[in-house]
Design a protein around this motif. Structure first.
Motif, PDB file in Angstrom:
ATOM      1  N   PHE A 107       0.859  -1.180   0.000  1.00 53.67           N
ATOM      2  CA  PHE A 107       0.000   0.000   0.000  1.00 53.67           C
ATOM      3  C   PHE A 107       0.897   1.232   0.000  1.00 53.67           C
ATOM      4  CE2 PHE A 107      -2.783  -3.258   1.619  1.00 53.67           C
ATOM      5  CZ  PHE A 107      -3.957  -2.984   0.951  1.00 53.67           C
ATOM      6  N   GLY A 108       0.744   2.074  -1.022  1.00 59.06           N
ATOM      7  CA  GLY A 108       1.580   3.259  -1.090  1.00 59.06           C
ATOM      8  C   GLY A 108       2.813   3.081  -1.955  1.00 59.06           C
ATOM      9  N   GLY A 109       2.925   1.943  -2.631  1.00 57.78           N
ATOM     10  CA  GLY A 109       4.004   1.799  -3.595  1.00 57.78           C
ATOM     11  C   GLY A 109       5.133   0.909  -3.124  1.00 57.78           C
ATOM     12  N   ALA A 110       6.094   0.742  -4.029  1.00 58.68           N
ATOM     13  CA  ALA A 110       7.175  -0.212  -3.792  1.00 58.68           C
ATOM     14  C   ALA A 110       7.990   0.137  -2.549  1.00 58.68           C
ATOM     15  CB  ALA A 110       8.084  -0.270  -5.016  1.00 58.68           C
ATOM     16  N   ASN A 111       8.200   1.449  -2.325  1.00 62.58           N
ATOM     17  CA  ASN A 111       9.108   1.817  -1.237  1.00 62.58           C
ATOM     18  C   ASN A 111       8.578   1.429   0.141  1.00 62.58           C
ATOM     19  OD1 ASN A 111      11.040   2.690  -2.938  1.00 62.58           O
ATOM     20  ND2 ASN A 111      10.694   4.872  -2.623  1.00 62.58           N
ATOM     21  N   THR A 112       7.258   1.222   0.244  1.00 58.56           N
ATOM     22  CA  THR A 112       6.726   0.851   1.559  1.00 58.56           C
ATOM     23  C   THR A 112       7.102  -0.571   1.946  1.00 58.56           C
ATOM     24  OG1 THR A 112       4.641   0.171   0.548  1.00 58.56           O
ATOM     25  CG2 THR A 112       4.741   2.398   1.429  1.00 58.56           C
ATOM     26  N   VAL A 113       7.451  -1.429   0.974  1.00 56.81           N
ATOM     27  CA  VAL A 113       7.812  -2.804   1.329  1.00 56.81           C
ATOM     28  C   VAL A 113       9.317  -3.053   1.230  1.00 56.81           C
ATOM     29  CG1 VAL A 113       5.572  -3.860   0.847  1.00 56.81           C
ATOM     30  CG2 VAL A 113       7.224  -3.594  -1.003  1.00 56.81           C
ATOM     31  N   VAL A 114      10.081  -1.989   1.007  1.00 59.08           N
ATOM     32  CA  VAL A 114      11.536  -2.153   0.929  1.00 59.08           C
ATOM     33  C   VAL A 114      12.130  -2.803   2.189  1.00 59.08           C
ATOM     34  CG1 VAL A 114      13.708  -0.845   0.910  1.00 59.08           C
ATOM     35  CG2 VAL A 114      12.009  -0.492  -0.881  1.00 59.08           C
ATOM     36  N   PRO A 115      11.688  -2.406   3.387  1.00 58.23           N
ATOM     37  CA  PRO A 115      12.244  -3.074   4.580  1.00 58.23           C
ATOM     38  C   PRO A 115      12.004  -4.588   4.569  1.00 58.23           C
ATOM     39  CG  PRO A 115      11.061  -1.089   5.206  1.00 58.23           C
ATOM     40  CD  PRO A 115      10.782  -1.303   3.750  1.00 58.23           C
ATOM     41  N   GLU A 116      10.829  -4.999   4.105  1.00 57.68           N
ATOM     42  CA  GLU A 116      10.507  -6.422   4.045  1.00 57.68           C
ATOM     43  C   GLU A 116      11.332  -7.132   2.965  1.00 57.68           C
ATOM     44  OE1 GLU A 116       8.898  -7.927   6.204  1.00 57.68           O
ATOM     45  OE2 GLU A 116       8.538  -9.875   5.271  1.00 57.68           O
ATOM     46  N   ILE A 117      11.527  -6.472   1.828  1.00 57.89           N
ATOM     47  CA  ILE A 117      12.372  -7.045   0.775  1.00 57.89           C
ATOM     48  C   ILE A 117      13.790  -7.232   1.325  1.00 57.89           C
ATOM     49  CG2 ILE A 117      13.388  -6.669  -1.520  1.00 57.89           C
ATOM     50  CD1 ILE A 117      10.916  -5.048  -2.263  1.00 57.89           C
ATOM     51  N   HIS A 118      14.256  -6.213   2.027  1.00 58.55           N
ATOM     52  CA  HIS A 118      15.583  -6.263   2.617  1.00 58.55           C
ATOM     53  C   HIS A 118      15.708  -7.442   3.588  1.00 58.55           C
ATOM     54  CE1 HIS A 118      18.547  -5.282   5.763  1.00 58.55           C
ATOM     55  NE2 HIS A 118      19.240  -4.734   4.781  1.00 58.55           N
ATOM     56  N   ARG A 119      14.714  -7.606   4.448  1.00 54.02           N
ATOM     57  CA  ARG A 119      14.746  -8.690   5.433  1.00 54.02           C
ATOM     58  C   ARG A 119      14.809 -10.046   4.727  1.00 54.02           C
ATOM     59  NH1 ARG A 119      11.694 -11.972   8.514  1.00 54.02           N
ATOM     60  NH2 ARG A 119       9.863 -11.707   7.191  1.00 54.02           N
TER      61      ARG A 119
END
Lengths: 178, 189
Positions: free
Chosen positions: A23-35
């Motif tokens: 929700f709110g675009g790709a950057n909102t899930v960057v922490p999860e992608i990183h993890r």
């Protein structure tokens, strides 16, 4: 071969889920992608991830390119394509279905109210991201001047803002702004 | 197209090739973020959408999960040319950038040194932030003029919650969207 298939499967599953959570675009899930990429699957180091994120931000195209780069690092070209498609497809199908319904109820008065209400929310969020991006980018007076000049050129003139981006890149390459 | 535009009969609907090229133009200009370029190309350069149409459509994309500008390419493409149009918009937006990103990823894998590029990234980031400021201003002006009593408090509220307080987006949406819709409903003319 078997290992590649396993990585591709993990990429597809992970990014398909994140697609529907973003929700709110790709950057909102960057922490999860990183993890997932660094801590869970060990596809790359912390530093690798930070650099790939910088590339995704600076390269032309949507910020969702971080998924392409993570997929590429994990499993080459096949990984890049699988990750990108997995991240775009579920949300894309959802928005496609919703827009069909939304456009069919064009005349309804509550749709007009929803639209009149959501518009300012969206503008507020864009303003907030402008603030956060500016605060993150402007670590010195020279960089702040670039932000101000670019905003002024884009708002007050008909000049293509690519000229401002190009000038900024040249100044940055010459090490003239801090 | 939405209701506001159909009454004034804007420029004719773009072809599949034009959709592809329009979104390719957005992505190829979008150093440091695609949103400012999406508005510039769709509203100012090609006049496919009016300013308020753009804001409304983006609002919908923001409310649904997934990458916003990619969703936008699907919505705009499908409104003009159905499912194939959606595909053309999407491929225009993502085709070349994905190839470029793979190339950059390969270069990074081989050299792994970005120190030389750090100055460029920093300056580009600063300029890109300036473009987002302008985009916010250009989106705000028509809304504030048309419905100041909804527009101003909600825009300021969103800015404070998401920008200053840094609340997570779902929380901001859950609080602000219903409040704003109710306000718009009560003040409707």
């Amino acid at each position: 071969m078997k290992e590649l298939a396993a990585v591709l499967g993990a990429l597809a599953a992970q990014f398909a889920i994140l697609s529907l959570l973003a929700f709110g675009g790709a950057n909102t899930v960057v922490p999860e992608i990183h993890r997932n990429a660094v801590d869970v699957h060990h596809w790359m180091s912390d530093r690798d991830f930070a650099n790939l994120f910088a590339i995704a931000q600076a390269a032309p195209g949507p910020n969702a390119l971080i998924t392409t780069l993570v997929g590429f690092k994990a499993a080459g070209i096949a990984g890049a394509l699988v990750a990108t498609i997995a991240f775009c497809l579920p949300a894309g199908l959802l928005v496609f279905a919703v827009i069909g319904v939304w456009d069919r109820i064009q005349q309804s008065p509550w749709r007009a109210a929803v639209q009149a209400g959501l518009g300012p929310v969206t503008v507020g969020l864009v303003a907030a991201s402008a603030f956060l991006l500016t605060r993150g980018a402007d670590r010195g007076i020279g960089l702040a001047a670039i932000t101000a000049a670019t905003a002024a050129i884009a708002y007050f003139t008909r000049l293509n803002p690519l000229w401002a981006l190009g000038a900024a890149a040249v100044l940055g390459a010459l090490g003239l702004v801090h | 197209m939405s209701a506001t535009a159909s009454s004034t009969d804007p420029s004719p609907a773009p072809s599949l090739a034009q959709l592809y090229l329009g979104f390719a133009q957005i992505s190829m200009s979008a150093f440091g973020g695609a949103l400012p370029w999406a508005r510039r190309v769709l509203v100012e350069d090609r006049a496919w959408l009016e300013s308020d149409d753009f804001t409304d459509t983006l609002a919908l994309c923001q409310f649904l999960p997934g990458p916003n500008i990619i969703n936008l390419s699907i919505v705009v493409g499908s409104r003009f040319r159905g499912p194939v149009g959606a595909l053309c918009g999407f491929l225009g937006l993502m085709g070349v950038p994905v190839i470029l990103a793979i190339g950059l990823g390969a270069l990074y894998g081989r050299y792994g040194q970005l120190e030389a590029l750090r100055g460029i990234f920093a300056a580009l980031g600063a300029a890109a932030a300036g473009l987002v400021i302008t985009t916010a201003a250009k989106m705000a002006v028509p809304i504030v003029k048309r419905q100041p009593f909804v527009g101003i408090p909600v825009i300021v509220g969103g800015f404070i919650m998401a920008g200053l307080l840094r609340w997570p987006l779902p929380l901001v949406l859950v609080i602000l969207a219903p409040a704003s819709i109710i306000l718009a409903w009560r003040l409707r003319r």
